[in-house]
Enzyme design. Structure first.
Site, mmCIF file in Angstrom:
data_model
loop_
_atom_site.group_PDB
_atom_site.id
_atom_site.type_symbol
_atom_site.label_atom_id
_atom_site.label_comp_id
_atom_site.label_asym_id
_atom_site.label_seq_id
_atom_site.Cartn_x
_atom_site.Cartn_y
_atom_site.Cartn_z
ATOM 1 N NE ARG A 124 -3.865 -2.579 1.125
ATOM 2 C CZ ARG A 124 -3.641 -3.809 -0.043
ATOM 3 N NH1 ARG A 124 -3.229 -4.140 -0.444
ATOM 4 N NH2 ARG A 124 -4.429 -4.778 0.799
ATOM 5 C CB SER A 135 -9.105 -0.311 4.947
ATOM 6 O OG SER A 135 -9.419 -1.448 4.002
ATOM 7 C CD GLU A 140 -5.027 1.896 3.003
ATOM 8 O OE1 GLU A 140 -4.952 0.518 3.299
ATOM 9 O OE2 GLU A 140 -5.731 2.091 2.190
#
Ligand code: FAD
Ligand code: NAP
Length: 346
Positions: free
Chosen positions: A169, A243, A341
Site C-alpha cells: 500500500r 480501509s 491509509e
C-alpha cells in the site's frame, strides 16, 4: 481576457467529490480532460500563487479543512493497446479512466491479472499511489510503467517499476516524489494465460469447488464483487474511504508478544519481508470493541471493523477526533500505532 480553455469555478463544495462526503469547500475548482488543460490548471496555480489539490475519485482522501487553492479533478480519458503478443498485452490507460471499468474491460477480453482488483473505487491514475491491492494481488504485479507530469516544470517523465518503489500500500509518490508529479497514464502488462490467486479464505469459499480449468476471469471478478458487496458499504449509501488504517507490519518478536496475550490474533507471515508479520488491523479494532461503535456520529462499520464511516456527512475535523480515539485505544490495548491509509489534507 484569459486564453485558458479550462473553466474555473469559484467557492465549490467538495462534498460530491470525496467518498467520505466531507463538506469541505475549495476556493477554485476545475476538471481537466487533456494534458493541455492540466498544464493550464497548473499555470493558473502559478499565476495565483496558490496550492493545488489533485483528485481522481476522491475515495482515498480526508479533506480535514476548506482548501484555499485550486482543486483539479483529473478526467483524462483513453485506453489503447501498446503491444500485443501471443502471451500478453500492454495496455496504456489514461489517468482519469475509472479503475473498476478498466478491470471489467480486461476481464471481458480475457486478459488476466486484474480480476482480484475488481470494484476498487477510484481512478487509474491514483492506483500506483498506494499500489492498490486486494485478495493477494497488488497493482505492481501487472505494472509496466507510468507517465507523469512534473508539477513545477510541466515536463513529462516515465517511471518504470523500480522507480515507483512499490511496497505494501505504498510507493515513491507517498514519499520523496510526493506532490511533485501528476500521473497522466499507466501502462499495464496483462497475461493471456490465467494465473489465479485464490488463497484468500473468502475467495476459496466462493470458488474453491470449481475446477481450475473451468474458472474464467469473469467468474473470479464476479466472486470478488459479490464478497465486497456483502461486507463493504457503498459510499453513496454510507460515506467511507475503504480501509481507514493500514495493517501494521511487525517483527516476529512483536507478533509473538501479542500472541501470548491474544492467542486468536490474526497475523500473516510476510513473504516479501522475512521475519515480519502483517497484523489484521480489522481484528485489533474489532477485538477492542470498536466494530459498529458510533461516537459523535462517526463509526467503524458493523460488517467490517477497518472501514470508518461518516453516515452523517460530518466535517473532517470531527472524523479526525474519532480517529484519534480509536488510535489511542489501540495503542493502549496492544502497544501498536495504527497508521491512517487515506491522505489527510488539513
Ligand atoms: P483520490 O482519493 O482522488 O486520490 C488519492 C490520492 O492520490 C490523493 O492524494 C490525490 O492527490 C492523489 N492522486 C489521485 N490521482 C492522482 C494522479 N493522477 N496523479 C498524482 N496523484 C494523484 N484501496 C485498495 O488498495 N484496495 C482496496 O481493495 C480498496 N477498496 C476500497 C473500497 C472502498 C469502498 C473505498 C471507498 C476505497 C477503497 N480503496 C481501496 C481505496 C481507494 O479506492 C484507492 O486508494 C484508489 O486508488 C483511490 O483512487 P481515487 O481516484 O479515488 O484517488
Ligand atoms: P479479509 O479477506 O477479511 O482479510 C482480513 C485481513 O487479513 C486483510 O487485511 C488481509 O490483508 C488479511 N488476509 C486475509 N487472508 C490472507 C492471506 N491468505 N494472506 C495474507 N493476508 C491475508 O479482508 P477484507 O477486509 O474483506 O478485504 C478483502 C481484500 O480487499 C483485502 O485484500 C483488503 O486489503 C482489500 N480491501 C482494501 C480496502 C482499502 O481501502 N485498502 C478496502 C476494502 C478491501 P490485506 O488487506 O493485506 O489483503
Amino acid at each position: 481576457m484569459s486564453n485558458r480553455s479550462i473553466a474555473i469555478e469559484e467557492n465549490v463544495s467538495l462534498q460530491p467529490y470525496n467518498t467520505l462526503a466531507v463538506p469541505a469547500s475549495t476556493r477554485w475548482f476545475t476538471c481537466v480532460t487533456t494534458e493541455t488543460q492540466l498544464k493550464e490548471a497548473l499555470e493558473f496555480c502559478r499565476e495565483q500563487q496558490c496550492e493545488w489539490l489533485l483528485l481522481g475519485g476522491g475515495s482515498n482522501v480526508v479533506l480535514a479543512s476548506d482548501f484555499l487553492g485550486l482543486t483539479i479533478q483529473l478526467k483524462l480519458q483513453g485506453l489503447s493497446l501498446e503491444e500485443e503478443t501471443d502471451t500478453h498485452v500492454k495496455l496504456s490507460i489514461a489517468a482519469g479512466e475509472n479503475w473498476h471499468d478498466t478491470v471489467m474491460y480486461c476481464v471481458a477480453k480475457s486478459w488476466y491479472g486484474l480480476e482480484n482488483l475488481a470494484l476498487i473505487p477510484g481512478s487509474v491514475g491514483a492506483a500506483p499511489i498506494q499500489n492498490i491491492g486486494a485478495y493477494g494481488v497488488e497493482l505492481e504485479q501487472c505494472f509496466d510503467y507510468l507517465e507523469a507530469m512534473n508539477i513545477t516544470s510541466g515536463e513529462m517523465q516515465v517511471f518504470d517499476k523500480p522507480a515507483c518503489e512499490f511496497a505494501y500500500r505504498d510507493s515513491v509518490f507517498k514519499h520523496h516524489s510526493k506532490d511533485q508529479w501528476v500521473i497522466t497514464r499507466v501502462v499495464l502488462i496483462l497475461s493471456k494465460q490465467p494465473q489465479w490467486q485464490l488463497h484468500y479464505p473468502a475467495l476459496q469459499a466462493q470458488l474453491g469447488h470449481i475446477p481450475q480449468d473451468q474458472l474464467t476471469a469473469r467468474l473470479v471478478a464476479e466472486a470478488v464483487i459479490a464478497i465486497r458487496q456483502s461486507k463493504l458499504p457503498h459510499p453513496d449509501d454510507i460515506p467511507n474511504a475503504g480501509s481507514f488504517f493500514k495493517n501494521p507490519i511487525v517483527s516476529n518478536e512483536e507478533c509473538q508478544r501479542l500472541k501470548q496475550h491474544f492467542p486468536e490474533l490474526v497475523a500473516y507471515a510476510q513473504d516479501t519481508q522475512p521475519q515480519t508479520y502483517k497484523l489484521a488491523a480489522g481484528w485489533l479494532i474489532d477485538h477492542a470493541g470498536w466494530k459498529g461503535k458510533e461516537v459523535d456520529g462517526i463509526a467503524m462499520h458493523k460488517e467490517q471493523a477497518l472501514v470508518l464511516t461518516n453516515p452523517n456527512r460530518l466535517i473532517g475535523q470531527a472524523l479526525l477526533a474519532f480517529v484519534e480515539q480509536v488510535k489511542s485505544d489501540i495503542q493502549q490495548k496492544y502497544s501498536i500505532t495504527l497508521e491512517v491509509e487515506p491522505r489527510i489534507y488539513s
